[in-house]
Enzyme design. Structure first.
Site, PDB file in Angstrom:
ATOM      1  N   GLU A  66      -3.568  -4.818   4.731  1.00 19.61           N
ATOM      2  CA  GLU A  66      -2.621  -3.706   4.758  1.00 19.61           C
ATOM      3  C   GLU A  66      -2.109  -3.374   3.361  1.00 19.61           C
ATOM      4  OE1 GLU A  66      -2.082  -1.682   7.035  1.00 19.61           O
ATOM      5  OE2 GLU A  66      -2.931  -2.711   8.773  1.00 19.61           O
ATOM      6  N   TYR A 149       6.489  -0.254   6.870  1.00 20.42           N
ATOM      7  CA  TYR A 149       5.130  -0.072   7.393  1.00 20.42           C
ATOM      8  C   TYR A 149       4.381  -1.400   7.455  1.00 20.42           C
ATOM      9  CZ  TYR A 149       0.171   0.663   7.512  1.00 20.42           C
ATOM     10  OH  TYR A 149      -1.151   0.557   7.842  1.00 20.42           O
ATOM     11  N   ASP A 167       2.834   5.120   8.643  1.00 21.67           N
ATOM     12  CA  ASP A 167       2.297   5.505   7.333  1.00 21.67           C
ATOM     13  C   ASP A 167       1.989   6.995   7.351  1.00 21.67           C
ATOM     14  OD1 ASP A 167       0.033   5.719   8.912  1.00 21.67           O
ATOM     15  OD2 ASP A 167      -1.228   4.463   7.625  1.00 21.67           O
TER      16      ASP A 167
END
Length: 392
Positions: A66, A149, A167
């Site tokens: 991520e 996020y 996002d």
């Protein structure tokens, strides 16, 4: 991965969705967002891409992937993720990594503060959590480099905690779903969407729910060009699709223009004991490209005839570079190059300067062969690094 094969209350809801709105009237925003869970999960079960970080949904690889995926395309991340996991397979290995090795491995991904924050966060995990990632959304948020996020992605995918991960892809999908004209560049819009999703989260598989939204945004409700509405699992619920307004939504205020900075880059090289070296300089440990290496450079565009002179604008270039004029064997113009950062653009010209036995004392003299494997050199200088190897 398809959890919704066969008959189930969720799949029955999926079948009824196009009818629900026409019979029961207009859904409000919360109802509309809640209604996406069934079709989204069913679609994702059949359409999810095979990605290396999806093969292991333990918290550590989820976190690494991520962070890498921020500001970076999926295809570009794949080889980096593989190399990273081989070198730093766990929190402890990352916490103890040499910074230069870490930055070299990150070279080309850009936004190097991400890599530094990974190491800082890993050190905290090693000290405070025994080398594991914290298991709550709130604790994840306290780690360097982790915002709502990333915390939401790790918490939902690895720990099945029902929290959203919003996002740019998700903002676009929700804006179109709701026909929202709120500016997605503003924090309050993101906060609103997070609140809506929190009330609508799929409780048993929140990770699949979040990943489904990422996937719709990446593959169907795309950022550039017309969305592929005929393939979208949320089409029957999407207000923007019904009104044909995809080219107006989402709304995002224009960014401020980037600052232009002119630079002249010098690729200074010579030979020592039959090995060719190139001069590098380590940047400050603060600010843009902190702690990375660079070719020596000065502000402004220096003309070839100015290199051996002392024009007022540039000062004595050779003195700045620590090169004696009599040692210069060749000066070659390497052309122009441009590199774009988030808030600034470098407009560069470059020169290759070959010198004799003299070795500038103010620089690191790197074996050219080590340039590829040892010294983290940002992509801003890629054009001149290529020229260096092409010359060989």
């Amino acid at each position: 991965m398809d959890m919704y094969k066969g008959d189930s209350p969720v799949k029955e809801l999926y079948r009824r969705l196009p009818v629900m709105e026409s019979e029961d009237g207009e859904l409000d925003e919360e109802e509309r967002v809640k209604a996406i869970a069934g079709p989204l999960l069913s679609w994702f079960g059949s359409n999810a891409r095979e990605l290396p970080w999806r093969n292991n949904q333990e918290p550590y690889p989820v976190w690494i992937s991520e962070i890498m995926l921020q500001q970076t395309r999926v295809e570009a991340v794949k080889p980096y993720f593989k190399r990273f996991m081989e070198q730093f397979p766990n929190v402890e290995a990352l916490a103890k990594a040499e910074e230069e090795k870490l930055l070299k491995l990150w070279e080309g991904l850009g936004y190097y503060s991400r890599a530094r924050n990974l190491k800082k966060a890993a050190a905290i995990m090693l000290e405070e959590y025994g080398g594991t990632m914290p298991k709550t959304y709130e604790a994840l948020l306290k780690l360097p480099g982790i915002g709502t996020y990333t915390a939401g992605a790790v918490a939902s995918i690895a720990y099945k905690i029902p929290v959203p991960a919003v996002d740019g892809n998700v903002m676009r999908v929700l804006s179109r779903l709701l026909e929202s004209r709120q500016d997605i560049g503003k924090p309050q819009t993101k906060k609103k969407f997070e609140t809506l999703l929190l009330s609508a989260m799929e409780q048993k598989e929140p990770g699949l729910f979040n990943q489904g939204l990422f996937e719709v945004g990446a593959l169907v409700c795309i950022p550039n060009g017309a969305p592929k509405c005929s393939l979208c699992p949320l089409a029957s619920l999407c207000k923007t699709r019904k009104k044909g307004l995809w080219d107006e939504i989402p709304v995002k205020s224009s960014k401020k223009g980037r600052k232009i900075e002119e630079k002249t880059v010098f690729v200074i090289s010579g030979q020592k004991e039959e090995k060719e070296w190139v001069a590098l300089r380590k940047r400050s440990d603060q600010g843009l490209l902190a702690s990375l290496y660079e070719f020596p450079n000065v502000e402004g565009h220096v003309k070839l005839e100015c290199i051996k002179e002392e024009p007022l604008k540039f000062g004595n270039i050779l003195q700045i570079l620590g090169v004696a004029e009599e040692q210069i064997q060749q000066v070659e113009f390497l052309g122009e190059a441009k590199h774009i950062f988030s808030h600034v653009e470098w407009h560069m010209v470059g020169y290759r300067i070959r010198i004799g036995n003299s070795q500038p004392e103010s620089f690191v003299l790197a074996d050219i062969q080590e340039l590829e494997g040892k010294y983290p050199l940002p992509n801003a200088f890629l054009a001149y690094r290529k020229a260096l190897f092409k010359a060989k």
